[in-house]
Design an enzyme around this catalytic site. Structure first.
Site, short mmCIF file in Angstrom:
data_model
loop_
_atom_site.label_atom_id
_atom_site.label_comp_id
_atom_site.label_asym_id
_atom_site.label_seq_id
_atom_site.Cartn_x
_atom_site.Cartn_y
_atom_site.Cartn_z
N ASN A 85 33.00 44.04 39.41
CA ASN A 85 33.94 43.89 40.52
C ASN A 85 35.33 44.42 40.20
OD1 ASN A 85 33.82 41.48 38.74
ND2 ASN A 85 35.51 40.75 39.99
N HIS A 86 35.72 44.44 38.93
CA HIS A 86 37.06 44.91 38.60
C HIS A 86 37.21 46.42 38.74
CE1 HIS A 86 39.57 41.62 36.79
NE2 HIS A 86 38.44 40.99 37.02
N ASP A 188 30.11 39.19 33.84
CA ASP A 188 31.05 38.60 34.79
C ASP A 188 31.52 37.25 34.29
OD1 ASP A 188 32.75 38.56 36.91
OD2 ASP A 188 31.29 37.98 38.41
#
Length: 453
Positions: A85-86, A188
């Site tokens: 997601n980053h 994550d």
């Protein structure tokens, strides 16, 4: 026997505490992982997402990453990865660029075979879009898989059950997948863990550097072996290997009545602070303590960084409460509460970027907004609402996709944050594991990555 090194959450480029030394630490940790992989002569390095800390890594981090991947490639060790997601963007991913350079393979629905083991990939998917997933891993007609593999492995990025802060059901993934997996290798969650779900091994490798002061355990990665003569989960062996990283010194001081700053200094002096990140927590019933003096003392004794958090409620003559330690965290929290559109988040990124001069900020914001209107109008629309609870503020919590009021938010960010442009100090316990990023992983042009080629 197929043996792979499972790593993830390397967050290359993160300048923790606004420290250049800490920024270098994250790249150095990744380089150490690659060196270990070459020394152990593993069959592949499997990266479970968040290679970079954000979607616009700077040139030194890109060059350092390329150098490490070239070292791995020279040793003929494949680098298999998914997008976290980053680092995810609306267009192409940096992982796509590395693949085009022949230095990496982006895992997906079509399996990649390493000896008798098949690896599949599941990029990070925003929680609001997961109901649309079909988990179809059907092999394509031109698949490189010539024979039926002994083991099937899924590599994914997200917060999965039964681990802490989970918002993604592992049972759903396993039940609805068109492949019977023997192991799920995840990223994550920055804490290492191994569990069995429906007789399938599910494991997090943990982060390679401490991205938050709450990550007190040693950092490391997994070594996973798949026995070609023993199919199914029984033929999977997962072992943890620790990784040397920057020393963090955690000091908790329980003050008795009448005790104060001198007692805190005494407790800190019992530790070797040389080049360490020193995290001090004050509890108890003692006197009020000024954090700045304690931090300065630790720095004078060799600490790289010092942060003091007083957990007590100290009565004062006034009710004034001011914190200069975490303005970035406060702004991040407020931005999340606003639930901004993708265009607004992009402008927020420009407003707070230390790489954009104040004199160029207005034109940069205008240019980005114009580009969004002309080329990606969907970015101005409110994102889908997400009814799940995204309030977890622990070290490994995940922020949901923002939901807000489109282009009007872009103006709000530009107006309310224009005075906050520039560097500020991070707090000791800043949560960076999953700060809000643009998580749209739709296929698209490589855009600026084409220029890099």
């Amino acid at each position: 026997m197929t043996r792979v090194l499972h790593t993830g959450d390397t967050h290359i480029g993160y300048q923790q505490y606004h420290s250049p030394e800490r920024r270098a630490d994250f790249l150095a940790a990744f380089e150490t992982v690659i060196d270990d992989a070459v020394e152990m002569d593993v069959d592949a390095v499997v990266h479970a997402g968040d290679l970079f800390h954000d979607r616009r890594p700077d040139l030194p981090e890109l060059m350092g990453t390329l150098s490490a991947l070239r070292e791995l490639n020279a040793a003929e060790i494949p680098f298999l990865a998914v997008v976290g997601n980053h680092e995810s963007t609306r267009g192409g991913q940096w992982l796509d660029l590395f693949e085009r350079l022949g230095l990496a393979t982006r895992l997906g629905d079509d399996p990649i075979a390493i000896d008798s083991t098949a690896f599949y990939g599941l990029d990070h998917v925003p929680e609001s879009r997961r109901d649309d997933l079909d988990y179809d891993f059907t092999r394509t007609a031109d698949s490189d898989l010539d024979t039926e593999p002994t083991h099937h492995v899924l590599v994914g990025h997200g917060l999965f059950t039964p681990f802490a802060h989970a918002n993604w059901e592992t049972e759903t993934v396993l039940d609805e997948s068109t492949v019977d997996f023997d192991a799920v290798l995840l990223g994550d969650n920055h804490a290492h863990g191994i569990e069995r779900v429906d007789d399938v091994w599910v494991t997090y490798c943990g982060s390679t550097e401490r991205a938050s002061a709450s990550e007190t355990d040693d950092r490391g990665y997994n070594i996973v072996q798949f026995d070609a003569d023993d199919p199914g989960p029984a033929g999977v062996d997962i072992r943890r290997k620790s990784l040397p990283t920057r020393e963090f010194v955690f000091v908790t001081v329980d003050l008795e009545p009448g005790e104060g700053a001198e007692r805190v200094r005494e407790k800190i002096s019992q530790h070797d602070l040389t080049d360490a990140v020193v995290i001090v927590e004050i509890v108890g019933d003692g006197e009020a303590v000024t954090p700045g003096g304690i931090e300065s003392g630790a720095l004078d004794n060799g600490a790289l960084i010092a942060r003091v958090t007083d957990r007590r409620e100290i009565e004062t003559e006034t009710e004034l409460s001011v914190s200069f330690a975490d303005p970035d965290a406060a702004v991040d929290e407020r931005i999340e509460e606003l639930g901004l559109s993708a265009a607004a988040l992009d402008i927020d990124d420009a407003v707070r970027s230390p790489d954009i001069a104040d004199s160029n900020l207005r034109e940069t914001v205008k240019g980005r907004l114009k580009e969004q209107i002309e080329n990606d109008p969907a970015a101005l629309a409110p994102p889908e609402s997400d009814d799940s609870d995204g309030s977890d503020d622990s070290a490994d919590s995940e922020h949901d996709e923002p939901s807000a009021d489109g282009v009007g938010d872009a103006n709000e960010v530009a107006n309310t944050e224009s005075d906050s442009h520039g560097d500020t100090a991070d707090p000791a316990d800043t949560d960076v594991a999953d700060e809000a990023t643009d998580s749209d992983t739709a296929d698209g042009e490589l855009s600026t990555m084409e220029d890099f080629l």
